[in-house]
Design a protein around this motif. Structure first.
Motif, PDB file in Angstrom:
ATOM      1  N   ASN A   6     -67.396  41.326  -5.725  1.00 17.54           N
ATOM      2  CA  ASN A   6     -68.530  40.653  -4.636  1.00 17.54           C
ATOM      3  C   ASN A   6     -67.635  39.765  -3.896  1.00 17.54           C
ATOM      4  O   ASN A   6     -67.607  38.536  -4.358  1.00 17.54           O
ATOM      5  N   LYS A   8     -68.966  38.564  -1.304  1.00 18.19           N
ATOM      6  CA  LYS A   8     -69.675  37.236  -0.556  1.00 18.19           C
ATOM      7  C   LYS A   8     -69.463  37.057   1.036  1.00 18.19           C
ATOM      8  O   LYS A   8     -68.944  38.272   1.319  1.00 18.19           O
ATOM      9  N   HIS A  90     -79.164  38.929  -5.625  1.00 15.71           N
ATOM     10  CA  HIS A  90     -78.080  38.159  -6.256  1.00 15.71           C
ATOM     11  C   HIS A  90     -78.770  36.650  -6.266  1.00 15.71           C
ATOM     12  O   HIS A  90     -79.714  36.416  -5.424  1.00 15.71           O
ATOM     13  N   GLU A 160     -76.317  37.726 -14.708  1.00 13.22           N
ATOM     14  CA  GLU A 160     -75.345  36.583 -14.159  1.00 13.22           C
ATOM     15  C   GLU A 160     -76.112  35.313 -14.418  1.00 13.22           C
ATOM     16  O   GLU A 160     -76.903  34.961 -13.539  1.00 13.22           O
ATOM     17  N   GLY A 166     -69.623  30.910 -10.045  1.00 13.85           N
ATOM     18  CA  GLY A 166     -68.466  30.019  -9.301  1.00 13.85           C
ATOM     19  C   GLY A 166     -68.250  28.829  -9.700  1.00 13.85           C
ATOM     20  O   GLY A 166     -67.729  27.853  -9.044  1.00 13.85           O
ATOM     21  N   SER A 204     -67.975  33.604 -13.359  1.00 13.45           N
ATOM     22  CA  SER A 204     -66.590  32.972 -13.610  1.00 13.45           C
ATOM     23  C   SER A 204     -65.815  33.960 -14.506  1.00 13.45           C
ATOM     24  O   SER A 204     -64.923  33.578 -15.267  1.00 13.45           O
ATOM     25  N   GLY A 225     -66.854  37.662  -8.554  1.00 12.60           N
ATOM     26  CA  GLY A 225     -66.923  36.820  -7.322  1.00 12.60           C
ATOM     27  C   GLY A 225     -65.519  36.358  -6.843  1.00 12.60           C
ATOM     28  O   GLY A 225     -64.851  37.113  -6.444  1.00 12.60           O
ATOM     29  N   GLY A 226     -65.444  34.945  -7.469  1.00  8.23           N
ATOM     30  CA  GLY A 226     -64.031  34.340  -7.000  1.00  8.23           C
ATOM     31  C   GLY A 226     -63.057  35.274  -7.139  1.00  8.23           C
ATOM     32  O   GLY A 226     -61.846  35.388  -6.413  1.00  8.23           O
TER      33      GLY A 226
HETATM   34  C1  PEP Z   1     -70.967  36.425  -8.310  1.00  2.64           C
HETATM   35  O1  PEP Z   1     -71.134  36.246  -7.129  1.00  2.64           O
HETATM   36  O2  PEP Z   1     -71.729  37.513  -8.525  1.00  2.64           O
HETATM   37  C2  PEP Z   1     -70.201  35.878  -9.402  1.00  2.64           C
HETATM   38  C3  PEP Z   1     -70.068  36.557 -10.293  1.00  2.64           C
HETATM   39  O3  PEP Z   1     -69.218  34.973  -8.609  1.00  2.64           O
HETATM   40  P1  PEP Z   1     -67.951  34.446  -9.873  1.00  2.64           P
HETATM   41  O4  PEP Z   1     -67.311  35.661 -10.382  1.00  2.64           O
HETATM   42  O5  PEP Z   1     -67.221  33.877  -8.536  1.00  2.64           O
HETATM   43  O6  PEP Z   1     -68.434  33.487 -10.585  1.00  2.64           O
END
Ligand code: PEP
Length: 251
Positions: A6, A8, A90, A160, A166, A204, A225-226
């Motif tokens: 993702n 974003k 989300h 999530e 994040g 994360s 995400g990150g």
């Molecule tokens: C997300 O945006 O769905 C996510 C899980 O972000 P991160 O991995 O950065 O926590």
């Protein structure tokens, strides 16, 4: 196993191109890789990456087919730009755009009507977990976000926990296993145990914790995400998923 990136509202176009080159050069034939790209990047990413085995998804869609909705995109537009799925519900959209589960359900219906698969996100806030309401919150989100006639083969659930997104904080293996069990029961009630959609964990996930998360039996992959913005970290997560997949097949 499924590993979904993702991005974003990241990265800049030149960096997206560098990342796409890396993703195209990596090969993970035993898992499904998905990229949820910013909408302006859908066409170039689908042109470059579907031939490399990735599925491309949008990060949101409107529930209407067309109309006076400035700034929104329809499910058909996503599909026409090369997307085969869409990320819906989300927590960042639920929080920042006031998306209720009822709206998510409307969007899910619209997306599925356009033959898009839907990755539907659910998860509790820190306050809800501290109040011991996490399971009920997730059950309520599932019940209200999944439309009555949504076919299970078009649906993927991403659990999530909002406080883990994040932040670098990851839910403990016991908490992940417990919540995945709860979600699996809700899905089994609706679809039967043999047809229930996959359940991913997100929050994360990184190269260091992926293998341990994927060793939890009901975890069917990760929404990342990150770490999906770093080609090496994303590849390591995909490698961990592929290894876990092989282990499950062997068992
Ligand atoms: C997300 O945006 O769905 C996510 C899980 O972000 P991160 O991995 O950065 O926590």
């Amino acid at each position: 196993m499924i590993v979904a990136a993702n991005w974003k509202m990241n990265p800049a176009l030149d960096q997206a191109s560098v990342l796409a080159t890396a993703l195209a050069s990596q090969s993970f034939p035993k898992i499904k890789r998905i990229l949820f790209a910013p909408h302006p990047y859908l066409v170039p990413m689908s042109v470059r990456l579907t031939s490399a085995g990735l599925e491309i998804g949008g990060q949101d869609c409107h529930f209407a087919d067309h109309g006076a909705f400035t700034g929104d995109v329809s499910a058909a537009m996503l599909r026409d730009c090369g997307a085969s799925l869409v990320l819906l519900g989300h927590s960042e959209r639920r929080a920042a755009h006031g998306e209720t589960s009822e709206i998510v359900a409307q969007k899910t219906t619209a997306a599925m009507a356009q033959n898009l698969d839907v990755m539907l996100c659910v998860g509790e806030t820190k306050a809800e977990r501290d109040d011991k309401k996490a399971e009920q919150v997730v059950i309520d989100q599932l019940q209200a976000s999944i439309p009555k006639h949504a076919p299970p083969n078009r649906l993927i659930i991403a659990y999530e926990p909002v406080w883990a997104i994040g932040t670098g904080a990851v839910a403990s293996p016991d908490d992940v296993a417990a919540m995945h069990n709860v979600i699996a029961s809700v899905l089994a009630e609706r679809y039967g145990a043999n047809h229930a959609p996959s359940i991913l964990y997100g929050g994360s996930v990184n190269a260091d914790n992926a293998a341990s998360l994927f060793s939890i039996p009901l975890v069917g992959g990760a929404l990342v995400g990150g770490a999906s913005l770093e080609a090496g970290a994303f590849a390591a997560i995909c490698a961990a998923a592929q290894a876990a997949n092989s282990l499950r097949v062997d068992l």
